[in-house]
Design a protein around this motif. Structure first.
Motif, PDB file in Angstrom:
ATOM      1  N   GLY A  26      30.307  33.748  47.398  1.00 37.35           N
ATOM      2  CA  GLY A  26      30.620  32.107  46.871  1.00 37.35           C
ATOM      3  C   GLY A  26      32.208  32.296  47.242  1.00 37.35           C
ATOM      4  N   HIS A  27      32.795  31.425  46.526  1.00 38.02           N
ATOM      5  CA  HIS A  27      34.298  30.475  46.100  1.00 38.02           C
ATOM      6  C   HIS A  27      35.369  30.946  45.760  1.00 38.02           C
ATOM      7  CE1 HIS A  27      33.031  26.873  48.975  1.00 38.02           C
ATOM      8  NE2 HIS A  27      32.439  26.743  48.474  1.00 38.02           N
ATOM      9  N   GLU A  28      36.581  31.326  46.548  1.00 37.65           N
ATOM     10  CA  GLU A  28      37.274  32.570  45.511  1.00 37.65           C
ATOM     11  C   GLU A  28      38.155  31.609  44.557  1.00 37.65           C
ATOM     12  OE1 GLU A  28      40.981  35.091  47.348  1.00 37.65           O
ATOM     13  OE2 GLU A  28      40.201  33.721  48.016  1.00 37.65           O
ATOM     14  N   THR A  29      37.853  32.151  43.661  1.00 35.37           N
ATOM     15  CA  THR A  29      38.352  32.016  42.430  1.00 35.37           C
ATOM     16  C   THR A  29      39.263  32.904  41.128  1.00 35.37           C
ATOM     17  OG1 THR A  29      37.016  31.767  40.677  1.00 35.37           O
ATOM     18  CG2 THR A  29      36.702  29.702  41.668  1.00 35.37           C
ATOM     19  N   LYS A  30      40.704  32.226  40.763  1.00 37.35           N
ATOM     20  CA  LYS A  30      41.006  33.816  39.754  1.00 37.35           C
ATOM     21  C   LYS A  30      40.348  33.946  39.086  1.00 37.35           C
ATOM     22  CE  LYS A  30      45.172  34.288  37.118  1.00 37.35           C
ATOM     23  NZ  LYS A  30      45.401  35.849  38.057  1.00 37.35           N
ATOM     24  N   THR A  31      39.821  33.488  39.063  1.00 44.47           N
ATOM     25  CA  THR A  31      38.422  34.141  37.410  1.00 44.47           C
ATOM     26  C   THR A  31      37.021  35.061  37.962  1.00 44.47           C
ATOM     27  OG1 THR A  31      38.512  32.303  35.638  1.00 44.47           O
ATOM     28  CG2 THR A  31      36.509  33.769  35.579  1.00 44.47           C
ATOM     29  N   ALA A  32      36.947  34.885  39.356  1.00 46.65           N
ATOM     30  CA  ALA A  32      35.701  35.641  40.027  1.00 46.65           C
ATOM     31  C   ALA A  32      36.658  36.985  40.430  1.00 46.65           C
ATOM     32  CB  ALA A  32      35.099  34.654  41.407  1.00 46.65           C
ATOM     33  N   GLN A  33      38.213  36.860  40.892  1.00 48.29           N
ATOM     34  CA  GLN A  33      38.786  37.477  42.038  1.00 48.29           C
ATOM     35  C   GLN A  33      38.710  38.740  40.428  1.00 48.29           C
ATOM     36  OE1 GLN A  33      42.897  36.752  42.967  1.00 48.29           O
ATOM     37  NE2 GLN A  33      42.450  38.226  44.845  1.00 48.29           N
ATOM     38  N   GLU A  34      39.217  38.382  39.994  1.00 41.86           N
ATOM     39  CA  GLU A  34      38.856  39.448  38.180  1.00 41.86           C
ATOM     40  C   GLU A  34      37.419  39.939  37.744  1.00 41.86           C
ATOM     41  OE1 GLU A  34      40.911  37.319  35.186  1.00 41.86           O
ATOM     42  OE2 GLU A  34      42.639  36.568  36.073  1.00 41.86           O
ATOM     43  N   LYS A  35      36.798  39.418  38.219  1.00 44.36           N
ATOM     44  CA  LYS A  35      35.130  39.329  37.594  1.00 44.36           C
ATOM     45  C   LYS A  35      35.240  40.856  38.718  1.00 44.36           C
ATOM     46  CE  LYS A  35      30.862  38.278  37.899  1.00 44.36           C
ATOM     47  NZ  LYS A  35      29.788  37.380  37.784  1.00 44.36           N
ATOM     48  N   GLN A  39      34.626  44.990  39.291  1.00 41.47           N
ATOM     49  CA  GLN A  39      33.209  45.347  39.397  1.00 41.47           C
ATOM     50  C   GLN A  39      33.402  46.591  40.784  1.00 41.47           C
ATOM     51  OE1 GLN A  39      30.995  42.463  42.129  1.00 41.47           O
ATOM     52  NE2 GLN A  39      29.323  44.073  42.663  1.00 41.47           N
ATOM     53  N   VAL A  40      34.432  46.480  41.614  1.00 38.19           N
ATOM     54  CA  VAL A  40      34.682  47.432  42.842  1.00 38.19           C
ATOM     55  C   VAL A  40      35.361  48.472  41.395  1.00 38.19           C
ATOM     56  CG1 VAL A  40      36.216  47.764  44.851  1.00 38.19           C
ATOM     57  CG2 VAL A  40      34.500  45.707  44.576  1.00 38.19           C
ATOM     58  N   ASN A  41      36.354  48.215  41.369  1.00 36.88           N
ATOM     59  CA  ASN A  41      36.629  49.312  40.376  1.00 36.88           C
ATOM     60  C   ASN A  41      36.564  50.419  39.140  1.00 36.88           C
ATOM     61  OD1 ASN A  41      39.851  48.736  41.063  1.00 36.88           O
ATOM     62  ND2 ASN A  41      39.816  47.683  39.414  1.00 36.88           N
ATOM     63  N   LEU A  64      37.784  43.172  48.365  1.00 32.12           N
ATOM     64  CA  LEU A  64      36.935  41.730  48.569  1.00 32.12           C
ATOM     65  C   LEU A  64      37.814  41.129  50.076  1.00 32.12           C
ATOM     66  CD1 LEU A  64      38.109  40.942  44.735  1.00 32.12           C
ATOM     67  CD2 LEU A  64      35.658  42.418  45.628  1.00 32.12           C
ATOM     68  N   TYR A  65      36.097  40.837  50.444  1.00 34.76           N
ATOM     69  CA  TYR A  65      36.466  40.058  52.000  1.00 34.76           C
ATOM     70  C   TYR A  65      35.712  39.152  51.382  1.00 34.76           C
ATOM     71  CZ  TYR A  65      36.320  38.452  56.772  1.00 34.76           C
ATOM     72  OH  TYR A  65      36.958  37.754  57.541  1.00 34.76           O
ATOM     73  N   TYR A  66      35.887  37.910  51.754  1.00 38.35           N
ATOM     74  CA  TYR A  66      35.323  36.347  51.389  1.00 38.35           C
ATOM     75  C   TYR A  66      34.776  36.055  52.623  1.00 38.35           C
ATOM     76  CZ  TYR A  66      37.361  37.137  46.290  1.00 38.35           C
ATOM     77  OH  TYR A  66      37.556  37.355  45.473  1.00 38.35           O
ATOM     78  N   LEU A  67      33.588  35.866  52.241  1.00 41.28           N
ATOM     79  CA  LEU A  67      33.125  35.359  54.001  1.00 41.28           C
ATOM     80  C   LEU A  67      33.173  33.575  54.512  1.00 41.28           C
ATOM     81  CD1 LEU A  67      29.824  37.571  53.968  1.00 41.28           C
ATOM     82  CD2 LEU A  67      31.943  37.500  55.592  1.00 41.28           C
ATOM     83  N   THR A  68      33.601  32.995  53.272  1.00 40.26           N
ATOM     84  CA  THR A  68      33.509  31.879  53.063  1.00 40.26           C
ATOM     85  C   THR A  68      34.952  31.111  53.942  1.00 40.26           C
ATOM     86  OG1 THR A  68      34.125  32.042  50.949  1.00 40.26           O
ATOM     87  CG2 THR A  68      32.113  30.957  51.464  1.00 40.26           C
ATOM     88  N   ASN A  69      35.719  32.509  53.896  1.00 44.80           N
ATOM     89  CA  ASN A  69      36.576  31.577  54.193  1.00 44.80           C
ATOM     90  C   ASN A  69      38.244  32.991  55.170  1.00 44.80           C
ATOM     91  OD1 ASN A  69      37.508  33.421  52.470  1.00 44.80           O
ATOM     92  ND2 ASN A  69      38.886  31.457  51.318  1.00 44.80           N
ATOM     93  N   ASN A  70      37.587  33.935  55.013  1.00 43.52           N
ATOM     94  CA  ASN A  70      38.574  35.335  56.053  1.00 43.52           C
ATOM     95  C   ASN A  70      39.103  35.700  55.488  1.00 43.52           C
ATOM     96  OD1 ASN A  70      36.105  35.072  57.986  1.00 43.52           O
ATOM     97  ND2 ASN A  70      37.403  33.332  59.092  1.00 43.52           N
TER      98      ASN A  70
END
Length: 75
Positions: A26-35, A39-41, A64-70
């Motif tokens: 998915g796209h990287e947003t501040k809200t998603a990144q916190e979520k 999860q990873v923690n 975290l690795y975002y595949l859409t924008n590397n």
């Protein structure tokens, strides 16, 4: 206590560090990144309890690795 299944995308040991990596499409947003960090923690907490008595690496690093924008985010 509830039972839940957790699936870690990638984990490996490098020297004295265990890495826990989660891939995101998915796209990287501040809200998603916190979520996702939360999860990873949780994965890190579970693995640290699981390997506490073994001679596994003492340090856990997460990423975290975002595949859409590397984009790579680590802590």
């Amino acid at each position: 206590q509830d039972i839940a299944t957790r699936i870690i995308d990638r984990t490996f040991c490098d020297n004295d560090t265990r890495w826990i990596i989660d891939f995101k499409t998915g796209h990287e947003t501040k809200t998603a990144q916190e979520k996702y960090r939360k999860q990873v923690n949780e994965y890190a907490r579970i693995l640290s309890m699981r390997f506490k008595s073994e001679s596994s690496p003492k340090t856990i690093r997460c990423g975290l690795y975002y595949l859409t924008n590397n984009h790579w985010d680590e802590w």
